[in-house]
Enzyme design. Structure first.
Site, PDB file in Angstrom:
ATOM      1  N   LYS A  98       0.441   4.020  -3.238  1.00 12.50           N
ATOM      2  CA  LYS A  98       0.385   5.388  -3.778  1.00 12.50           C
ATOM      3  C   LYS A  98       1.345   5.583  -4.951  1.00 12.50           C
ATOM      4  CE  LYS A  98       4.257   7.644  -2.002  1.00 12.50           C
ATOM      5  NZ  LYS A  98       4.951   6.436  -1.630  1.00 12.50           N
ATOM      6  N   LYS A 107       7.822   1.096  -5.879  1.00  9.55           N
ATOM      7  CA  LYS A 107       8.399   2.331  -6.425  1.00  9.55           C
ATOM      8  C   LYS A 107       9.121   2.041  -7.742  1.00  9.55           C
ATOM      9  CE  LYS A 107       9.029   4.593  -1.930  1.00  9.55           C
ATOM     10  NZ  LYS A 107       8.007   3.770  -1.281  1.00  9.55           N
ATOM     11  N   GLY A 124       5.585   8.583   2.909  1.00  8.05           N
ATOM     12  CA  GLY A 124       5.122   8.765   4.282  1.00  8.05           C
ATOM     13  C   GLY A 124       6.079   9.527   5.163  1.00  8.05           C
ATOM     14  N   ASN A 125       7.382   9.542   4.810  1.00  8.35           N
ATOM     15  CA  ASN A 125       8.354  10.260   5.640  1.00  8.35           C
ATOM     16  C   ASN A 125       8.095  11.759   5.645  1.00  8.35           C
ATOM     17  OD1 ASN A 125       9.393  10.165   2.776  1.00  8.35           O
ATOM     18  ND2 ASN A 125      10.907  11.526   3.648  1.00  8.35           N
ATOM     19  N   LYS A 152       0.505  -4.317   2.056  1.00 10.01           N
ATOM     20  CA  LYS A 152       0.571  -2.871   2.264  1.00 10.01           C
ATOM     21  C   LYS A 152       0.602  -2.542   3.749  1.00 10.01           C
ATOM     22  CE  LYS A 152       0.525   1.472   1.208  1.00 10.01           C
ATOM     23  NZ  LYS A 152       1.741   2.079   0.676  1.00 10.01           N
TER      24      LYS A 152
END
Length: 309
Positions: A206, A264, A9-10, A122
């Site tokens: 994601k 992740k 998202g960054n 989330k």
């Protein structure tokens, strides 16, 4: 080399930044520099998050009370079009004019009985103070959890089971397209008792979706790009240390938060175990150096001993 890039998202919106179209386009313009360098010599498939965007769309939809607000699967589809457009434009500005692009709406099957529906983790939408979060929770029935010093809405994040458009994705890659797919973790869908497919009120992580995508398209590497330069042990303490290289089995022994680094790490371990390929976690700006093994964290089954820096 075929690389699946999971774009954090960054790359779209920095923490606490106003969620304007201008800010998002500027951030993607910067991200495009690293993505274009990767695409010069590799087959690149881009997956991306959509937490801030889908959360904002949900807030905007709930402000119009004449009709029921659209569900998260529909809002997710809307956000994928928005982000794909921005990525195609900005990466395309840096690559040869004959480069092919395709942004593909991607339905991903989830299990409607997944335990994640009982424990939302989330993060979506903007950040709020405690007072703002409490007010919205009372008004709209949303659930909030702490995200650093702020609070954000949380929704269910079930595990991805199957990517319905995977053969189409392969066809596009084989014909030279840079493919943007599994956006926002893919559009969550499930089968009803009568065998029909329907949307699900959830947002798939994601990174987990990208790991599944990378396995199914036979990618050589999975690259998870975020806003930290590596995965750290003992983060925020005097003993913190960056992990440069680690095996998936050793990596899985460490404890990382579910709402941030945990998925992740899980995705990286799954891909490396299943394929024998490298999974890389690090900063967007270090993407090329990560492939060379000089930046970020590399998860590989060929690692005999965890390397810290």
């Amino acid at each position: 080399m075929r690389i699946v890039v999971a774009l954090g998202g960054n790359a779209l919106l920095q923490r606490g930044q106003a969620m304007t179209a201008e800010n998002q386009m500027e951030n993607i313009r910067k991200a495009a520099q690293s993505l274009a360098k990767l695409a010069e010599t590799n087959e690149v498939v881009i997956a991306h998050g959509n937490g801030p965007q889908v959360g904002l769309l949900a807030l905007q939809a709930s402000a119009y009370t004449d009709v029921d607000a659209y569900p998260l699967d529909v809002l997710g589809a809307e956000s994928v079009g928005q982000i794909g457009y921005m990525l195609e434009q900005q990466v395309g500005n840096l690559l040869p004019v004959d480069q092919k692009f395709a942004t593909l709406l991607t339905q991903i099957e989830v299990d409607p009985t997944d335990p994640a529906f009982q424990n939302p983790t989330k993060f979506i939408g903007p950040v709020y103070s405690k007072e703002q979060a409490d007010k919205l929770a009372a008004e709209k029935g949303y659930e909030f959890k702490a995200d650093g010093e702020y609070f954000r809405r949380v929704v269910a994040s079930p595990l991805p089971k199957r990517i319905f458009e995977v053969e189409t994705i392969k066809l596009l890659i084989e014909n030279g397209a840079l493919v943007i797919c599994a956006g926002g973790g893919g559009i969550p869908t499930a089968y009803a008792e009568d065998g029909t497919l329907h949307g699900v009120e959830a947002v798939i992580d994601k990174d987990r979706a990208a790991a599944l995508l990378a396995r199914e398209i036979n990618a050589d590497a999975l690259m998870i790009l975020t806003d930290v330069d590596s995965v750290y042990l003992n983060w925020g303490t005097d003993e913190q240390a960056a992990i440069r290289k680690v095996s998936p089995n050793e990596f899985a022994k460490f404890d990382f938060p579910d709402g941030s680094m945990g998925p992740k790490v899980e995705a990286a371990c799954e891909f490396s175990r299943a394929t024998g390929g490298n999974a890389l976690i690090g900063n967007l700006e270090d993407a090329v150096a990560m492939l060379e093994g000089t930046a970020g964290t590399t998860v590989t089954s060929r690692c005999q001993e965890t390397e810290l820096v």
